[in-house]
Motif scaffolding. Structure first.
Motif, PDB file in Angstrom:
ATOM      1  N   ASN A 166       3.252  10.300   3.518  1.00  0.00           N
ATOM      2  CA  ASN A 166       3.043   8.939   3.108  1.00  0.00           C
ATOM      3  C   ASN A 166       2.376   8.137   4.013  1.00  0.00           C
ATOM      4  OD1 ASN A 166       4.399   9.379   0.533  1.00  0.00           O
ATOM      5  ND2 ASN A 166       6.337   9.049   1.609  1.00  0.00           N
ATOM      6  N   LYS A 204      -8.786   5.087   4.490  1.00  0.00           N
ATOM      7  CA  LYS A 204      -9.322   4.939   3.055  1.00  0.00           C
ATOM      8  C   LYS A 204      -8.613   4.057   2.336  1.00  0.00           C
ATOM      9  CE  LYS A 204     -10.914   7.545  -0.936  1.00  0.00           C
ATOM     10  NZ  LYS A 204     -11.306   8.977  -1.409  1.00  0.00           N
ATOM     11  N   ASP A 205      -7.087   4.267   2.465  1.00  0.00           N
ATOM     12  CA  ASP A 205      -6.308   3.336   1.490  1.00  0.00           C
ATOM     13  C   ASP A 205      -6.303   1.911   2.151  1.00  0.00           C
ATOM     14  OD1 ASP A 205      -5.161   5.643   0.379  1.00  0.00           O
ATOM     15  OD2 ASP A 205      -3.334   5.980   2.379  1.00  0.00           O
ATOM     16  N   VAL A 259      -0.410   5.821   5.521  1.00  0.00           N
ATOM     17  CA  VAL A 259      -1.608   5.079   5.148  1.00  0.00           C
ATOM     18  C   VAL A 259      -2.900   5.468   5.843  1.00  0.00           C
ATOM     19  CG1 VAL A 259      -2.403   2.696   4.738  1.00  0.00           C
ATOM     20  CG2 VAL A 259      -0.226   3.177   4.401  1.00  0.00           C
ATOM     21  N   THR A 260      -3.841   5.925   5.231  1.00  0.00           N
ATOM     22  CA  THR A 260      -4.956   6.289   5.849  1.00  0.00           C
ATOM     23  C   THR A 260      -5.849   5.201   5.779  1.00  0.00           C
ATOM     24  OG1 THR A 260      -5.960   7.049   3.717  1.00  0.00           O
ATOM     25  CG2 THR A 260      -4.615   8.761   4.685  1.00  0.00           C
ATOM     26  N   ILE A 320       0.814  -1.061   0.080  1.00  0.00           N
ATOM     27  CA  ILE A 320       0.033  -0.061  -0.006  1.00  0.00           C
ATOM     28  C   ILE A 320       1.109   1.354  -0.098  1.00  0.00           C
ATOM     29  CG2 ILE A 320      -1.552   1.046   1.379  1.00  0.00           C
ATOM     30  CD1 ILE A 320      -2.605  -1.084   2.553  1.00  0.00           C
ATOM     31  N   THR A 321       0.590   2.054  -0.760  1.00  0.00           N
ATOM     32  CA  THR A 321       1.482   3.591  -1.074  1.00  0.00           C
ATOM     33  C   THR A 321       0.179   4.467  -0.105  1.00  0.00           C
ATOM     34  OG1 THR A 321       2.329   2.973  -3.119  1.00  0.00           O
ATOM     35  CG2 THR A 321       2.140   5.356  -2.389  1.00  0.00           C
ATOM     36  N   GLY A 322       0.933   4.888   0.925  1.00  0.00           N
ATOM     37  CA  GLY A 322       0.091   5.973   1.677  1.00  0.00           C
ATOM     38  C   GLY A 322      -0.195   7.302   0.902  1.00  0.00           C
ATOM     39  N   THR A 323      -1.534   7.858   0.807  1.00  0.00           N
ATOM     40  CA  THR A 323      -1.687   9.052   0.622  1.00  0.00           C
ATOM     41  C   THR A 323      -2.039  10.145   1.230  1.00  0.00           C
ATOM     42  OG1 THR A 323      -4.191   8.409   0.825  1.00  0.00           O
ATOM     43  CG2 THR A 323      -3.157   7.668  -1.562  1.00  0.00           C
ATOM     44  N   ASN A 333      -9.553   0.550   0.743  1.00  0.00           N
ATOM     45  CA  ASN A 333      -9.489   0.311  -0.750  1.00  0.00           C
ATOM     46  C   ASN A 333      -8.656  -1.167  -1.057  1.00  0.00           C
ATOM     47  OD1 ASN A 333     -10.975   2.602  -1.477  1.00  0.00           O
ATOM     48  ND2 ASN A 333      -9.248   3.956  -1.744  1.00  0.00           N
TER      49      ASN A 333
END
Length: 411
Positions: free
Chosen positions: A170, A175-176, A172-173, A163-166, A179
């Protein structure tokens, strides 16, 4: 009639629970003392729960596929007055001892508290495993809400490595993460078995160390010729495979230089009292590593018989944790899969892993004949914990293993 409980036994030092995989009796069945009536699965193996005494099964409270902690009551046996009194006395004695130990209750709470701390700090492991620190870019920066969700789903930071955090920095939320989970839900999946989870956990712990590998080639012609000579020497004798020759060679090489297998624990170099070597065996959905004790003092023929016995048990997943514990090195004969080269990872509690590749016919220059002649050659590797042994020491150990394999009469 009086009843005696059927208790989930202590199945190994590091095992806290086990899953019910088979129930072999039903209420009303007559049973003998120490009769296996329930099969349970741990990360290490499938083991049997036995009856505490002779009698008749009153009821089985355990459910298939359910996981129970050590000490849980799985059912009851209708027993004689004498047996019931004896077990009642044992239970009372254990209770008195427990009450006499100060802070016992606090100590029992600690593991759960430690798991919460591990989840809070981002260091987690699947149930039954040890915490595995992970320093992964992206997935290591997660919000408290994500950590809580990971704990709920029994996820480790390594599971989120893709997972690339948004979020900011960086991070990780949630929502990440959701998804990511949604994508997984759209793929075929099944629950990982206990043994698969155990292997994964062991490899994550192993990878926290600085591991290195050295390699060489070995002429297998002498081993294959010696193996042929051993065929039919005694009726019923089993022929040792190249992997067992390698096991014996490694054991003898370590007996000559035991410092090569010493473990560095803290600031102490811990030396093993015996040369116990594991053999990697492919079992259903994982690898099991039964250990051959005193392999340096066991003849090749005895080693072969012992190995066959252990392999049969491993493939039935009947190897107990004690039979897999305490080794100082392991041999993996991945050449049986047609693989020529590999860098297998040593177990967390071991320093060395010897890997043997598939034999291959190659041209070799013969000085006497002044021409190329064919020979069967294999690649052999030694993976090692670089904290405990340096490259030079590993190279000399591997060189000695090769020498012994090319002179099998010394084995």
């Amino acid at each position: 009639m009086p009843q005696v409980p059927i208790i989930m036994p202590q199945l190994g030092e590091s095992i806290a629970e086990a899953t019910i995989v088979d129930i072999k009796v039903k209420p009303g069945d007559e049973v003998a003392v120490d009769q296996e009536i329930i099969d349970v699965e741990t990360q290490k193996a499938v083991m049997g729960v036995t009856t505490p005494c002779k009698g008749k099964i009153d009821k089985i409270t355990a459910q298939l596929k359910e996981t129970y902690p050590i000490g849980s009551v799985l059912g009851y046996v209708e027993a004689s007055e004498a047996d019931a009194a004896r077990f009642s006395k044992q239970t009372q004695a254990q209770t008195e001892v427990t009450e006499e130990i100060p802070a016992r209750a606090d100590q029992e709470i600690k593991p759960a508290r430690q798991e919460k701390i591990a989840a809070r700090d981002g260091d987690g492991a699947r149930p039954g495993g040890l915490p595995v620190p992970a320093t992964l870019k992206g997935a290591s920066f997660v919000s408290p809400r994500v950590r809580a969700r990971m704990t709920e789903l029994q996820l480790t930071p390594a599971d989120l490595a893709g997972i690339t955090g948004t979020g900011a920095g960086n991070r990780v939320t949630i929502k990440d993460l959701e998804n990511f989970l949604h994508k997984i839900d759209n793929q075929s999946a099944k629950e990982a078995s206990a043994i698969r989870t155990g292997v994964a956990d062991a490899m994550r712990r192993s990878w926290t160390r600085p591991l290195s590998t050295v390699g060489s080639s070995v002429n297998l012609d002498p081993v294959l010729q010696d193996r042929q000579l051993r065929a039919g020497v005694a009726e019923g004798d089993l022929k040792p495979g190249p992997g067992l020759y390698a096991t014996r060679a490694l054991a003898l090489a370590l007996a000559e230089n035991p410092n090569a297998a010493a473990k560095l624990i803290g600031n102490r170099v811990v030396q093993s009292n015996s040369i116990d070597v594991g053999v990697a065996v492919e079992a259903e959905d994982g690898i099991m590593v039964p250990v051959i004790r005193n392999a340096d003092k066991t003849s090749l023929s005895d080693l072969t018989a012992k190995y066959q016995e252990l392999v049969d048990l491993a493939r039935k997943r009947r190897i107990s944790p004690d039979m897999q514990a305490g080794g100082i090195a392991t041999v993996s004969n991945f050449g049986t899969f047609g693989v020529e080269w590999g860098t297998p990872i040593p177990l967390p509690d071991q320093t060395l892993l010897l890997g043997l590749g598939a034999g291959k016919k190659v041209p070799s220059w013969d000085e006497t004949k002044k021409e190329f002649v064919p020979k069967i050659e294999a690649q052999i590797t030694l993976s090692f914990d670089h904290r405990s042994i340096d490259g030079g020491g590993a190279a000399r150990l591997l060189k000695r293993v090769v020498e012994l394999l090319e002179e099998p009469k010394k084995l």
